[in-house]
Scaffold this motif. Structure first.
Motif, PDB file in Angstrom:
ATOM      1  N   TRP A 154      42.510  37.507  41.320  1.00  0.00           N
ATOM      2  CA  TRP A 154      41.265  36.955  41.848  1.00  0.00           C
ATOM      3  C   TRP A 154      41.384  36.790  43.360  1.00  0.00           C
ATOM      4  N   THR A 155      40.243  36.493  44.002  1.00  0.00           N
ATOM      5  CA  THR A 155      40.250  36.159  45.425  1.00  0.00           C
ATOM      6  C   THR A 155      39.438  34.890  45.620  1.00  0.00           C
ATOM      7  N   ILE A 156      39.788  34.132  46.640  1.00  0.00           N
ATOM      8  CA  ILE A 156      39.009  32.963  47.045  1.00  0.00           C
ATOM      9  C   ILE A 156      38.854  33.000  48.557  1.00  0.00           C
ATOM     10  N   GLY A 157      37.790  32.415  49.039  1.00  0.00           N
ATOM     11  CA  GLY A 157      37.538  32.409  50.471  1.00  0.00           C
ATOM     12  C   GLY A 157      38.449  31.451  51.223  1.00  0.00           C
ATOM     13  N   THR A 158      38.857  31.839  52.421  1.00  0.00           N
ATOM     14  CA  THR A 158      39.696  31.002  53.272  1.00  0.00           C
ATOM     15  C   THR A 158      39.162  31.046  54.703  1.00  0.00           C
ATOM     16  N   LEU A 174      35.367  46.569  49.494  1.00  0.00           N
ATOM     17  CA  LEU A 174      36.535  47.177  48.862  1.00  0.00           C
ATOM     18  C   LEU A 174      37.251  46.245  47.881  1.00  0.00           C
ATOM     19  N   TRP A 175      36.909  44.961  47.868  1.00  0.00           N
ATOM     20  CA  TRP A 175      37.639  44.034  47.012  1.00  0.00           C
ATOM     21  C   TRP A 175      37.584  44.376  45.528  1.00  0.00           C
ATOM     22  N   PRO A 176      36.451  44.834  44.978  1.00  0.00           N
ATOM     23  CA  PRO A 176      36.464  45.210  43.552  1.00  0.00           C
ATOM     24  C   PRO A 176      37.497  46.280  43.228  1.00  0.00           C
ATOM     25  N   SER A 177      37.656  47.269  44.105  1.00  0.00           N
ATOM     26  CA  SER A 177      38.642  48.322  43.852  1.00  0.00           C
ATOM     27  C   SER A 177      40.068  47.797  43.969  1.00  0.00           C
ATOM     28  N   VAL A 178      40.277  46.801  44.840  1.00  0.00           N
ATOM     29  CA  VAL A 178      41.609  46.193  44.963  1.00  0.00           C
ATOM     30  C   VAL A 178      41.980  45.470  43.672  1.00  0.00           C
ATOM     31  N   LEU A 179      41.055  44.672  43.145  1.00  0.00           N
ATOM     32  CA  LEU A 179      41.325  43.939  41.908  1.00  0.00           C
ATOM     33  C   LEU A 179      41.534  44.889  40.748  1.00  0.00           C
ATOM     34  N   GLU A 180      40.771  45.973  40.713  1.00  0.00           N
ATOM     35  CA  GLU A 180      40.944  46.968  39.649  1.00  0.00           C
ATOM     36  C   GLU A 180      42.322  47.625  39.741  1.00  0.00           C
ATOM     37  N   ALA A 181      42.772  47.932  40.947  1.00  0.00           N
ATOM     38  CA  ALA A 181      44.088  48.539  41.126  1.00  0.00           C
ATOM     39  C   ALA A 181      45.206  47.574  40.733  1.00  0.00           C
ATOM     40  N   LEU A 182      45.027  46.289  41.007  1.00  0.00           N
ATOM     41  CA  LEU A 182      46.025  45.293  40.600  1.00  0.00           C
ATOM     42  C   LEU A 182      46.161  45.246  39.086  1.00  0.00           C
ATOM     43  N   ARG A 183      45.035  45.274  38.377  1.00  0.00           N
ATOM     44  CA  ARG A 183      45.079  45.281  36.921  1.00  0.00           C
ATOM     45  C   ARG A 183      45.757  46.539  36.403  1.00  0.00           C
ATOM     46  N   ALA A 184      45.434  47.671  37.026  1.00  0.00           N
ATOM     47  CA  ALA A 184      46.041  48.925  36.590  1.00  0.00           C
ATOM     48  C   ALA A 184      47.546  48.935  36.830  1.00  0.00           C
TER      49      ALA A 184
END
Length: 400
Positions: free
Chosen positions: A272-276, A255-265
């Motif tokens: 961006w995301t990074i691993g933790t 689901l992360w691609p859709s989250v980043l797309e929604a943030l841009r919209a």
């Protein structure tokens, strides 16, 4: 509204009328007349509908119509770019190819007249010429719902959000009800302007275009300000940026691609995301978004609705950015040229960095049948070899 504002600012209405007539659609014409909106004097543009029946068109049909018209090269090129942006946005919304998109409202005769008329007005004012600086403020999106060929849609409609996300346009809902920025309007702005504050200039003309409705909530107008740029030395710019972030360890990674797309919209300039790894060794993702203070609530809302997080952190940070501008570079053999925006940043010491916009390079690669890296290399080489066809100085988003 933009067409009327451009004519009110000094574009020759006869140039606009001739360009629309070049489409060779009997009876299709544009007329302007004085009006008032919210107490402000303005100009209204009215498209006279032809007697021939209208119908939905696909992108190739629209481009063929433009190619057959007797338009000046810069006018035709700009109009083509606007419809390509619209097709790309609609294709993303409906999950199809740009060439397969059915234009309904945006492919109708009045939309064709609006786009071609704006292209002619922009060219007449010199805003499509090399060295023209064109910036835009946040666009009034409106609120509520609008009826369309696909039923009732929320405002802003999906195509407007796609165009805004791809081109970094800021949207503000405001208090005005209804649709205030249409897909055609968003594409026109995205094709000619970059988001940012009004440039330092000596003001020479102001144009005000009015919408069809005169609402009580506020003036339904679009304003164009023309002037001569002041000679302000280029230097690194300092300003503020809002950082919104959250740590998530239980979201389906698909689901992360859709989250980043929604943030841009929602208006984020970048995300961006990074691993933790959490305190108990659980893997997760730190998601971060950069945005203006005005859209911080909308960006935070996306994280709360589109992820499993229970909270969002945000802070205001200082940043320093290099002056930058965007130029349009032609790539490809004669007759098949594709136009790729290239971002140029001025580095202290007189050097520059050159980087094509990847999404546009990908589009050009599909049209030419080239690898994306070949398009990028050609765009950089063509920029370094000769002056670009159009240069648009660009301030970093959020610069004040």
């Amino acid at each position: 509204m933009l067409l009327a504002a451009l004519v009110d600012a000094g574009a020759d209405p006869r140039v606009v009328a001739d360009a629309v007539a070049a489409l060779d659609v009997p009876g299709l014409a544009v007329r302007t007349r004085p009006a008032r909106r919210g107490g402000f004097a303005c100009l209204r543009a009215h498209v006279e509908q032809p007697s021939v029946p209208d119908h939905a068109r696909r992108l190739p049909q629209v481009l063929a119509l433009l190619a057959a018209a007797r338009l000046a090269p810069d006018v035709a090129r700009f109009a083509r770019r606007v419809f390509e942006l619209l097709a790309e946005a609609e294709a993303q919304v409906h999950g199809t190819a740009p060439e397969q998109v059915h234009f309904h409202e945006v492919g109708a005769h009045d939309a064709l007249a609006d786009v071609v008329g704006c292209a002619a007005a922009l060219a007449d004012l010199g805003l499509l010429a090399a060295g023209a600086q064109v910036t835009c403020s946040a666009l009034a999106a409106g609120n509520g719902h609008v009826d369309s060929a696909h039923g009732q849609l929320p405002v802003p409609v999906p195509a407007v959000l796609r165009i805004a996300a791809r081109h970094g346009l800021a949207l503000v809902a405001g208090e005005l009800t209804g649709e205030r920025t249409t897909p055609t309007g968003a594409a026109l702005v995205a094709a000619v302007a970059t988001p940012g504050p009004m440039a330092a200039m000596t003001v020479r003309a102001v144009g005000v275009g009015g919408g069809s409705r005169d609402t009580a909530e506020g003036p339904n107008i679009t304003r164009v300000v023309l002037g001569e740029a002041l000679d302000v030395p280029s230097a690194a710019v300092s300003g503020e940026v809002v950082v919104v972030e959250s740590t998530v360890d239980d979201l389906d990674p698909r689901l992360w691609p859709s989250v980043l797309e929604a943030l841009r919209a929602a208006g984020a300039w970048d995300c961006w995301t990074i691993g933790t790894v959490g305190r108990r060794g659980r893997p997760g993702r730190l998601v971060t978004a950069l945005c203006a203070a005005e859209v911080r609530p909308a960006v935070a809302d996306v994280l709360l609705r589109h992820t499993t997080t229970l909270g969002v952190r945000w802070s205001v940070q200082r940043r320093t950015t290099l002056p930058r501008r965007v130029v349009t570079v032609a790539v490809g053999p004669p007759g098949r040229e594709q136009y790729v925006p290239v971002k140029i940043a001025d580095v202290p010491g007189g050097e520059v960095t050159v980087q094509p916009e990847l999404a546009d390079a990908e589009r050009a690669a599909r049209a030419l049948g080239w690898p994306v890296r070949q398009v990028c290399a050609a765009a950089i080489s063509n920029y370094l070899r000769e002056p670009p066809a159009r240069a648009v100085p660009r301030q970093p988003p959020g610069h004040t």
